[in-house]
Design a protein around this motif. Sequence first.
Motif, PDB file in Angstrom:
ATOM      1  N   ALA A 105       0.789  -1.220  -0.126  1.00 15.13           N
ATOM      2  CA  ALA A 105      -0.016   0.175  -0.018  1.00 15.13           C
ATOM      3  C   ALA A 105       0.813   1.390   0.015  1.00 15.13           C
ATOM      4  CB  ALA A 105      -1.033  -0.051   1.236  1.00 15.13           C
ATOM      5  N   SER A 106       2.077   1.332   0.763  1.00 14.40           N
ATOM      6  CA  SER A 106       2.888   2.448   0.796  1.00 14.40           C
ATOM      7  C   SER A 106       3.518   2.596  -0.436  1.00 14.40           C
ATOM      8  CB  SER A 106       3.941   2.313   2.005  1.00 14.40           C
ATOM      9  OG  SER A 106       3.241   2.181   3.265  1.00 14.40           O
ATOM     10  N   PHE A 107       4.131   1.444  -1.068  1.00 14.04           N
ATOM     11  CA  PHE A 107       4.433   1.662  -2.442  1.00 14.04           C
ATOM     12  C   PHE A 107       3.640   2.342  -3.369  1.00 14.04           C
ATOM     13  CE2 PHE A 107       7.167  -0.163  -5.987  1.00 14.04           C
ATOM     14  CZ  PHE A 107       8.567   0.565  -5.708  1.00 14.04           C
ATOM     15  N   GLU A 108       2.299   1.636  -3.538  1.00 14.39           N
ATOM     16  CA  GLU A 108       1.496   2.130  -4.511  1.00 14.39           C
ATOM     17  C   GLU A 108       1.272   3.810  -4.392  1.00 14.39           C
ATOM     18  OE1 GLU A 108       0.141   0.612  -7.193  1.00 14.39           O
ATOM     19  OE2 GLU A 108       1.588  -1.007  -6.678  1.00 14.39           O
ATOM     20  N   GLN A 109       1.331   4.175  -3.068  1.00 14.38           N
ATOM     21  CA  GLN A 109       0.973   5.748  -2.905  1.00 14.38           C
ATOM     22  C   GLN A 109       2.390   6.390  -3.271  1.00 14.38           C
ATOM     23  OE1 GLN A 109       0.043   6.473   1.292  1.00 14.38           O
ATOM     24  NE2 GLN A 109       0.296   8.754   0.916  1.00 14.38           N
ATOM     25  N   MET A 110       3.439   5.889  -3.003  1.00 11.91           N
ATOM     26  CA  MET A 110       4.625   6.453  -3.671  1.00 11.91           C
ATOM     27  C   MET A 110       4.780   6.698  -5.097  1.00 11.91           C
ATOM     28  SD  MET A 110       7.826   5.026  -1.192  1.00 11.91           S
ATOM     29  CE  MET A 110       7.374   4.949   0.507  1.00 11.91           C
ATOM     30  N   LYS A 111       4.187   5.662  -5.878  1.00 10.11           N
ATOM     31  CA  LYS A 111       4.114   5.854  -7.214  1.00 10.11           C
ATOM     32  C   LYS A 111       3.105   6.724  -7.735  1.00 10.11           C
ATOM     33  CE  LYS A 111       3.585   1.172  -8.011  1.00 10.11           C
ATOM     34  NZ  LYS A 111       3.383  -0.006  -8.779  1.00 10.11           N
ATOM     35  N   GLN A 112       1.984   7.073  -7.150  1.00 12.08           N
ATOM     36  CA  GLN A 112       1.328   7.989  -7.243  1.00 12.08           C
ATOM     37  C   GLN A 112       1.899   9.307  -6.835  1.00 12.08           C
ATOM     38  OE1 GLN A 112      -2.580   7.191  -5.497  1.00 12.08           O
ATOM     39  NE2 GLN A 112      -2.647   5.046  -6.336  1.00 12.08           N
ATOM     40  N   GLU A 113       2.512   9.541  -6.077  1.00  9.36           N
ATOM     41  CA  GLU A 113       2.955  10.834  -5.626  1.00  9.36           C
ATOM     42  C   GLU A 113       4.293  11.273  -6.135  1.00  9.36           C
ATOM     43  OE1 GLU A 113       2.823  10.593  -1.370  1.00  9.36           O
ATOM     44  OE2 GLU A 113       0.745  10.659  -1.312  1.00  9.36           O
ATOM     45  N   GLN A 114       4.908  10.376  -6.587  1.00  8.32           N
ATOM     46  CA  GLN A 114       6.426  10.769  -7.102  1.00  8.32           C
ATOM     47  C   GLN A 114       6.402  10.368  -8.567  1.00  8.32           C
ATOM     48  OE1 GLN A 114       9.640   9.331  -4.453  1.00  8.32           O
ATOM     49  NE2 GLN A 114       8.231   9.058  -2.593  1.00  8.32           N
ATOM     50  N   THR A 115       7.339  11.101  -9.243  1.00 11.88           N
ATOM     51  CA  THR A 115       7.729  11.159 -10.562  1.00 11.88           C
ATOM     52  C   THR A 115       8.481   9.773 -10.835  1.00 11.88           C
ATOM     53  OG1 THR A 115       7.874  13.316 -11.168  1.00 11.88           O
ATOM     54  CG2 THR A 115       8.597  11.925 -12.718  1.00 11.88           C
ATOM     55  N   ILE A 116       8.309   8.852 -11.858  1.00  9.15           N
ATOM     56  CA  ILE A 116       8.910   7.709 -12.029  1.00  9.15           C
ATOM     57  C   ILE A 116      10.019   7.933 -13.138  1.00  9.15           C
ATOM     58  CG2 ILE A 116       8.719   5.608 -12.824  1.00  9.15           C
ATOM     59  CD1 ILE A 116       6.150   5.410 -11.168  1.00  9.15           C
ATOM     60  N   GLU A 117      10.970   7.413 -12.927  1.00 13.62           N
ATOM     61  CA  GLU A 117      12.007   7.627 -14.091  1.00 13.62           C
ATOM     62  C   GLU A 117      11.892   6.523 -15.410  1.00 13.62           C
ATOM     63  OE1 GLU A 117      14.330   8.457 -16.557  1.00 13.62           O
ATOM     64  OE2 GLU A 117      15.193   9.530 -14.765  1.00 13.62           O
ATOM     65  N   ARG A 118      11.717   6.953 -16.372  1.00 13.87           N
ATOM     66  CA  ARG A 118      11.132   6.070 -17.458  1.00 13.87           C
ATOM     67  C   ARG A 118      12.443   5.600 -18.576  1.00 13.87           C
ATOM     68  NH1 ARG A 118       6.478   4.137 -15.660  1.00 13.87           N
ATOM     69  NH2 ARG A 118       4.947   5.719 -15.167  1.00 13.87           N
ATOM     70  N   ASP A 119      13.589   6.141 -18.335  1.00 13.50           N
ATOM     71  CA  ASP A 119      14.865   6.106 -18.855  1.00 13.50           C
ATOM     72  C   ASP A 119      15.119   4.576 -19.013  1.00 13.50           C
ATOM     73  OD1 ASP A 119      17.088   6.831 -20.601  1.00 13.50           O
ATOM     74  OD2 ASP A 119      18.053   5.607 -18.960  1.00 13.50           O
ATOM     75  N   VAL A 120      15.128   3.703 -20.244  1.00 15.39           N
ATOM     76  CA  VAL A 120      15.297   2.508 -20.141  1.00 15.39           C
ATOM     77  C   VAL A 120      16.405   1.752 -19.762  1.00 15.39           C
ATOM     78  CG1 VAL A 120      15.512   0.257 -22.013  1.00 15.39           C
ATOM     79  CG2 VAL A 120      13.688   2.052 -22.140  1.00 15.39           C
ATOM     80  N   SER A 121      17.828   2.368 -20.128  1.00 20.28           N
ATOM     81  CA  SER A 121      19.008   1.916 -19.455  1.00 20.28           C
ATOM     82  C   SER A 121      19.085   2.079 -18.089  1.00 20.28           C
ATOM     83  CB  SER A 121      20.064   2.804 -20.412  1.00 20.28           C
ATOM     84  OG  SER A 121      19.903   4.070 -20.036  1.00 20.28           O
ATOM     85  N   THR A 122      18.635   3.083 -17.567  1.00 17.78           N
ATOM     86  CA  THR A 122      18.589   3.567 -16.168  1.00 17.78           C
ATOM     87  C   THR A 122      17.780   2.149 -15.199  1.00 17.78           C
ATOM     88  OG1 THR A 122      18.820   5.643 -16.421  1.00 17.78           O
ATOM     89  CG2 THR A 122      18.122   4.979 -14.185  1.00 17.78           C
ATOM     90  N   ASN A 123      16.766   2.026 -15.938  1.00 17.33           N
ATOM     91  CA  ASN A 123      15.852   1.032 -15.342  1.00 17.33           C
ATOM     92  C   ASN A 123      16.641  -0.528 -15.328  1.00 17.33           C
ATOM     93  OD1 ASN A 123      13.043   1.737 -14.110  1.00 17.33           O
ATOM     94  ND2 ASN A 123      13.526   3.111 -15.900  1.00 17.33           N
ATOM     95  N   ARG A 124      17.110  -0.707 -16.559  1.00 13.48           N
ATOM     96  CA  ARG A 124      17.639  -2.146 -16.924  1.00 13.48           C
ATOM     97  C   ARG A 124      18.892  -1.917 -15.873  1.00 13.48           C
ATOM     98  NH1 ARG A 124      19.680  -1.252 -21.699  1.00 13.48           N
ATOM     99  NH2 ARG A 124      17.697  -1.613 -22.802  1.00 13.48           N
ATOM    100  N   TYR A 125      19.627  -1.225 -15.498  1.00 12.25           N
ATOM    101  CA  TYR A 125      20.912  -1.063 -14.838  1.00 12.25           C
ATOM    102  C   TYR A 125      20.387  -1.444 -13.636  1.00 12.25           C
ATOM    103  CZ  TYR A 125      24.945   0.896 -12.158  1.00 12.25           C
ATOM    104  OH  TYR A 125      25.677   0.890 -11.283  1.00 12.25           O
ATOM    105  N   VAL A 126      19.596  -0.661 -12.779  1.00 16.23           N
ATOM    106  CA  VAL A 126      19.072  -1.063 -11.458  1.00 16.23           C
ATOM    107  C   VAL A 126      18.589  -2.420 -11.285  1.00 16.23           C
ATOM    108  CG1 VAL A 126      17.208  -0.023  -9.588  1.00 16.23           C
ATOM    109  CG2 VAL A 126      18.609   1.481 -11.169  1.00 16.23           C
ATOM    110  N   LYS A 127      17.801  -2.743 -12.247  1.00 17.54           N
ATOM    111  CA  LYS A 127      17.029  -4.197 -12.265  1.00 17.54           C
ATOM    112  C   LYS A 127      18.114  -5.156 -12.339  1.00 17.54           C
ATOM    113  CE  LYS A 127      12.778  -6.493 -13.403  1.00 17.54           C
ATOM    114  NZ  LYS A 127      13.527  -7.996 -13.575  1.00 17.54           N
ATOM    115  N   CYS A 128      19.031  -5.011 -13.109  1.00 12.84           N
ATOM    116  CA  CYS A 128      20.188  -6.002 -13.089  1.00 12.84           C
ATOM    117  C   CYS A 128      20.562  -6.292 -11.747  1.00 12.84           C
ATOM    118  CB  CYS A 128      21.377  -5.725 -14.245  1.00 12.84           C
ATOM    119  SG  CYS A 128      22.597  -6.864 -14.475  1.00 12.84           S
TER     120      CYS A 128
END
Length: 265
Positions: free
Chosen positions: A42-65
């Motif tokens: 529930a807290s995470f869902e609220q954060m996703k609604q209130e904060q800007t999400i970074e959409r850059d593909v390479s950045t997300n791929r790096y962090v998820k790796c």
Amino acid sequence: MNKKIIAATAIALALAGCKTSPTGRTQIALYSEQQMDKMGVASFEQMKQEQTIERDVSTNRYVKCIADALIAQLPAQYTQQQWEVVVFKESSANAFALPGGKIGVHTGLLKVAKNQHQLAAVMGHEVGHVIAQHANERVSQNNLLQLGLQAGNAALEMGNVQYRNAIMQGLGLGAQYGIALPFSRTHESEADVIGLDLMAKAGFKPEGAVELWQNMEKAGGERPMEFLSTHPSPQNRIAMLQSKMTQANTLAADAKRQGRNPSCR
């Protein structure tokens, strides 16, 4: 009578919730993992609604790796969980993990954590909080603390004690500085140990944890005295991590021999 009831309730709850952390420390966790997971999601869902999400593909791929490499080394109950990793466009050098399989990383952290090993140190630390059930322990501790303060207040009321408000304020400060803050520092130090172990097992270089806190120290401004802080000082964190480095390097060498050699860019 009120004081006795409150005290008995606090003792019963504490005994019922006794557990052992991954480092062998006795802890009190009054809530089920399902309850904590629900709160975390529930807290995470609220954060996703209130904060800007970074959409850059390479950045997300790096962090998820990096996240995937760390998650693969978690106890079975966590590796089987569906984890969600989100990068938030936020300038602060921070990351967090929540019960329910949620990891958040701020883009500002990528300026301080210069490579995969340093970022793995932070993410491993945050996941360490989750597998050690620190959120559960913290909520449980706060609830028991409130019961204790209520018992003290009830006793003062029954005794018609003068200056009751001033005494209760003093008890509140004593609880914060004598119990709450040191407990939080214990959580941070424990998460550092768990995170170092986790990143080493995943094949990252353990030295990255020390380098990360050296970077944090350079980037940080004025900090409160450690006594008044919820976090250990960077110097103390570095010293503790260095004391664990021989064991961590052994784990990392074993990981390399078993083919775990992350290459996240």
